[in-house]
Design an enzyme around this catalytic site. Structure first.
Site, PDB file in Angstrom:
ATOM      1  CB  CYS A  76      -0.912   0.011   1.222  1.00  0.00           C
ATOM      2  SG  CYS A  76      -1.942   1.500   1.335  1.00  0.00           S
TER       3      CYS A  76
ATOM      4  N   GLY B 180      -1.451  -6.043 -11.414  1.00  0.00           N
ATOM      5  CA  GLY B 180      -1.232  -4.814 -12.173  1.00  0.00           C
ATOM      6  C   GLY B 180      -1.411  -5.004 -13.662  1.00  0.00           C
TER       7      GLY B 180
END
Length: 399
Positions: free
Chosen positions: A120, A246
């Site tokens: 994060c 991703g």
């Protein structure tokens, strides 16, 4: 969700490593739904699972708050007592071996495994030595996963990594431990990080690794670092399963190739001489995508939010996914604004190759956000479906 609920919630029976084995036997990658703040709630996890997602993550849960407050446990983790099991990984934000191991002990009866967030990038998380800040604390991360595995073993959960453990003996007592990471600008630091955290490859500290190949400061608009992905999968992918997170917007347009992807991304070349001719900026035709033979799975976030049927091979969200989601919300309620946001994402243009595939126009999506109750939402969606000539005259209601 406390221990008092163990007698009414059946314990998960699927060890996540068996899902990797099953996907490999089917000659495909494992499909995973990424942890998304606010959005990876039960109704959404059930929806993506319906359309082929193998493994779902919860939103990141702060281990310290989870340990200390039953209100946090009730709001952060919702599981189903009926229906098909949705294999779920509880992801924690933690910076203490004690806090992470305690949280893992509390959550283990209700999920299939626990995951430590080392990715994060938000400033508040990094300021608390959470998320991507842990990429600079490899020894601490190692100590946290070791303590967690030891605590789960003491609680009676099977955490051994041998095939006899997770395939034959574990049953509903097998639990996994994993980490999700980003990469450093200097990839040598990432290699050192993973080597330290994993430990002895024969008695490794984690069951698998999820890699988001961007640095902490790299925005999502910048393509993932394929060089980093190739290096890490070639080094560690033979020792344990590796997932990539991703740029998974459609299975047909992934920026890499694998023998476990069928069909291959559409921009791969079929030229028989392509293997022997290096691609250059002057070469004719599309560039040959990077082949990753040691990649085990692919994780998606934004694209699944817009198209829960992504891993069913759909490049855009079908009306069926809207039906499934709305029925799941009826059984596992979400706050109205959150549920409506899901619908506007699913009914928007999405991230697939066809940017005109939206189920609702922009004006219709704005109107949806103005609804004051779930009943109004259902009535409005029924009306839209009838206008579109839906076979059932509205949102499909499941028995």
């Amino acid at each position: 969700m406390g221990r008092e609920n163990e007698d009414v919630i059946p314990p998960p029976r699927i060890h996540p490593l068996t899902l990797f084995d099953a996907a490999k036997s089917q000659k495909r990658l494992l499909y995973a739904c990424a942890p998304m703040v606010r959005y990876s709630k039960l109704a959404f996890r059930q929806t993506v699972h319906h359309f082929g997602t193998d493994l779902c993550w919860t939103p990141m849960i702060l281990a310290k708050e989870f340990n200390r407050s039953h209100f946090a446990r009730d709001s952060d983790l919702t599981m189903s007592t009926t229906g098909e099991e949705v294999p779920t990984i509880a992801q924690f934000g933690a910076n203490s071996p004690l806090e992470l191991s305690r949280a893992a002990s509390l959550v283990a009866p209700f999920v299939n495994g626990v995951d430590l967030n080392c990715g994060c990038p938000q400033s508040w998380a990094c300021a608390e030595t959470l998320g991507a800040a842990l990429m600079n604390r490899r020894e601490l991360v190692r100590d946290m996963v070791v303590a967690t595995r030891e605590r789960l073993a003491c609680d009676g959960w099977t955490v051994d990594l041998g095939p006899e453990s997770y395939l034959s003996r574990a049953g509903d007592h097998g639990r996994s431990v994993s980490v999700k990471i980003r990469v450093h600008a200097d990839l040598r630091r990432t290699m050192d990080f993973v080597t330290t955290v994993v430990g002895d490859e024969h008695r490794r500290n984690v069951d698998w690794l999820t890699i988001h190949p961007r640095t902490r400061s790299t925005p999502s608009s910048v393509p993932i670092n394929l060089e980093a992905l190739e290096l890490l999968t070639s080094t560690f992918g033979t020792k344990m399963p590796v997932l990539v997170s991703g740029d998974a917007f459609a299975l047909s347009t992934l920026p890499y190739a694998s023998h476990l992807l069928d069909p291959q991304p559409t921009f791969t070349t079929s030229d028989s001489d392509s293997d022997s001719v290096p691609q250059t900026s002057d070469s004719k035709g599309p560039p040959k995508p990077l082949h990753l033979p040691n990649l085990s799975g692919v994780m998606s976030a934004r694209a699944l939010l817009a198209n829960p049927a992504l891993f069913a091979g759909r490049d855009s969200c079908p009306w069926e996914a809207v039906d499934v989601f709305m029925n799941n919300v009826a059984r596992a309620p979400l706050p109205l604004k959150l549920a409506v946001h899901h619908l506007t994402e699913m009914c928007g243009p999405g991230f697939g190759p066809d940017r005109n595939a939206a189920l609702l126009t922009k004006k219709e999506r704005i109107r949806l956000t103005e609804m004051g109750s779930w009943i109004d939402v259902i009535d409005y969606m029924d009306e839209i479906r009838r206008q579109r000539g839906g076979a059932n005259g509205g949102v499909v209601r499941f028995a």
